[in-house]
Design a protein around this motif. Sequence first.
Motif, PDB file in Angstrom:
ATOM      1  N   THR A 130      36.653  14.806  40.541  1.00  0.00           N
ATOM      2  CA  THR A 130      36.149  16.041  39.952  1.00  0.00           C
ATOM      3  C   THR A 130      34.647  15.936  39.708  1.00  0.00           C
ATOM      4  N   VAL A 131      33.938  17.030  40.027  1.00  0.00           N
ATOM      5  CA  VAL A 131      32.483  17.080  39.930  1.00  0.00           C
ATOM      6  C   VAL A 131      32.105  18.419  39.304  1.00  0.00           C
ATOM      7  N   SER A 132      31.013  18.427  38.536  1.00  0.00           N
ATOM      8  CA  SER A 132      30.516  19.660  37.938  1.00  0.00           C
ATOM      9  C   SER A 132      29.036  19.517  37.621  1.00  0.00           C
ATOM     10  N   ASP A 133      28.495  20.562  37.024  1.00  0.00           N
ATOM     11  CA  ASP A 133      27.119  20.486  36.523  1.00  0.00           C
ATOM     12  C   ASP A 133      26.988  21.285  35.235  1.00  0.00           C
ATOM     13  N   SER A 134      27.989  21.113  34.379  1.00  0.00           N
ATOM     14  CA  SER A 134      28.030  21.865  33.134  1.00  0.00           C
ATOM     15  C   SER A 134      27.971  20.932  31.933  1.00  0.00           C
ATOM     16  N   PRO A 135      27.131  21.256  30.950  1.00  0.00           N
ATOM     17  CA  PRO A 135      27.019  20.406  29.769  1.00  0.00           C
ATOM     18  C   PRO A 135      28.372  20.188  29.094  1.00  0.00           C
ATOM     19  N   GLY A 136      28.668  18.940  28.785  1.00  0.00           N
ATOM     20  CA  GLY A 136      29.889  18.590  28.080  1.00  0.00           C
ATOM     21  C   GLY A 136      31.106  18.356  28.965  1.00  0.00           C
ATOM     22  N   PHE A 137      31.059  18.749  30.220  1.00  0.00           N
ATOM     23  CA  PHE A 137      32.237  18.603  31.092  1.00  0.00           C
ATOM     24  C   PHE A 137      32.601  17.137  31.291  1.00  0.00           C
ATOM     25  N   CYS A 138      31.637  16.273  31.401  1.00  0.00           N
ATOM     26  CA  CYS A 138      31.916  14.853  31.615  1.00  0.00           C
ATOM     27  C   CYS A 138      32.645  14.260  30.403  1.00  0.00           C
ATOM     28  N   GLU A 139      32.239  14.657  29.216  1.00  0.00           N
ATOM     29  CA  GLU A 139      32.895  14.172  28.001  1.00  0.00           C
ATOM     30  C   GLU A 139      34.359  14.599  27.944  1.00  0.00           C
ATOM     31  N   GLU A 156      25.801  11.986  35.477  1.00  0.00           N
ATOM     32  CA  GLU A 156      26.531  11.124  34.571  1.00  0.00           C
ATOM     33  C   GLU A 156      27.935  10.961  35.143  1.00  0.00           C
ATOM     34  N   LEU A 157      28.588   9.888  34.754  1.00  0.00           N
ATOM     35  CA  LEU A 157      29.963   9.719  35.198  1.00  0.00           C
ATOM     36  C   LEU A 157      30.823   9.239  34.054  1.00  0.00           C
ATOM     37  N   LEU A 163      38.638   5.670  36.449  1.00  0.00           N
ATOM     38  CA  LEU A 163      39.555   4.548  36.615  1.00  0.00           C
ATOM     39  C   LEU A 163      41.005   4.958  36.372  1.00  0.00           C
ATOM     40  N   LYS A 164      41.226   5.831  35.383  1.00  0.00           N
ATOM     41  CA  LYS A 164      42.577   6.329  35.113  1.00  0.00           C
ATOM     42  C   LYS A 164      43.111   7.135  36.294  1.00  0.00           C
ATOM     43  N   SER A 181      31.778   7.438  28.393  1.00  0.00           N
ATOM     44  CA  SER A 181      33.082   6.796  28.246  1.00  0.00           C
ATOM     45  C   SER A 181      33.216   5.606  29.202  1.00  0.00           C
ATOM     46  N   PRO A 182      32.359   4.588  29.011  1.00  0.00           N
ATOM     47  CA  PRO A 182      32.429   3.429  29.888  1.00  0.00           C
ATOM     48  C   PRO A 182      33.746   2.692  29.736  1.00  0.00           C
ATOM     49  N   TYR A 183      34.186   2.095  30.809  1.00  0.00           N
ATOM     50  CA  TYR A 183      35.393   1.285  30.797  1.00  0.00           C
ATOM     51  C   TYR A 183      35.077   0.006  30.025  1.00  0.00           C
ATOM     52  N   ARG A 184      35.896  -0.284  29.034  1.00  0.00           N
ATOM     53  CA  ARG A 184      35.640  -1.437  28.159  1.00  0.00           C
ATOM     54  C   ARG A 184      36.347  -2.701  28.606  1.00  0.00           C
ATOM     55  N   GLY A 185      37.057  -2.681  29.739  1.00  0.00           N
ATOM     56  CA  GLY A 185      37.822  -3.829  30.176  1.00  0.00           C
ATOM     57  C   GLY A 185      37.013  -4.887  30.882  1.00  0.00           C
TER      58      GLY A 185
END
Length: 187
Positions: A130-139, A156-157, A163-164, A181-185
């Motif tokens: 999924t890709v967009s260019d809208s504020p807040g969509f990545c969150e 931003e990614l 990963l999910k 939301s970086p992967y913490r593993g």
Amino acid sequence: MMSKTNSCLYILVAFLIQLPSDSFAQFSEYRVKALLISKITEYIEWPDSLNILSDTGNVIICIFGDNPFGKSLDDVFIKEKIKIKDKAVTLRYIDDMTKLKNCHILYICSSEKENLTKTLLKTKNKQILTVSDSPGFCEWGVHINFYVQNNKTRFELNESSMLKSGFNVDYHLREVARVVSPYRGRP
């Protein structure tokens, strides 16, 4: 060790995200975003179950909502024949989520803000980037989101969401992106 091809792609992605939005007349904001989609995907490994690399068909980009690209996507992927993962691209403009069949990449337009939660639920187990260019969509869980900062197109990614969904992100891409939301593993 990075191969010569990966090195060239890394340099191109880094160059493109540094381009001022108005630096070249022929490089409209959405043309830059179309080119970035093609380059960013080179640093993303699709889930094995999708077999995007062994599939003989085209990579299908679906655009959901009011298309902000104008003719930029057609110019880049159809007229100029820019490929994704060494495959030709087919563009589909869809107006409802029942038409997601066979989409590899879903561009969610800002006009779909009210439907974002439903859209992400529909794509959750379908291994669609999924890709967009809208504020807040990545969150909210969109995998890649473009934004403009200091008159430059950046992205931003959402690494955890990617990963999910079964996507692996090359570390070179993480280095040039703002990671939400970086992967913490990872150690």
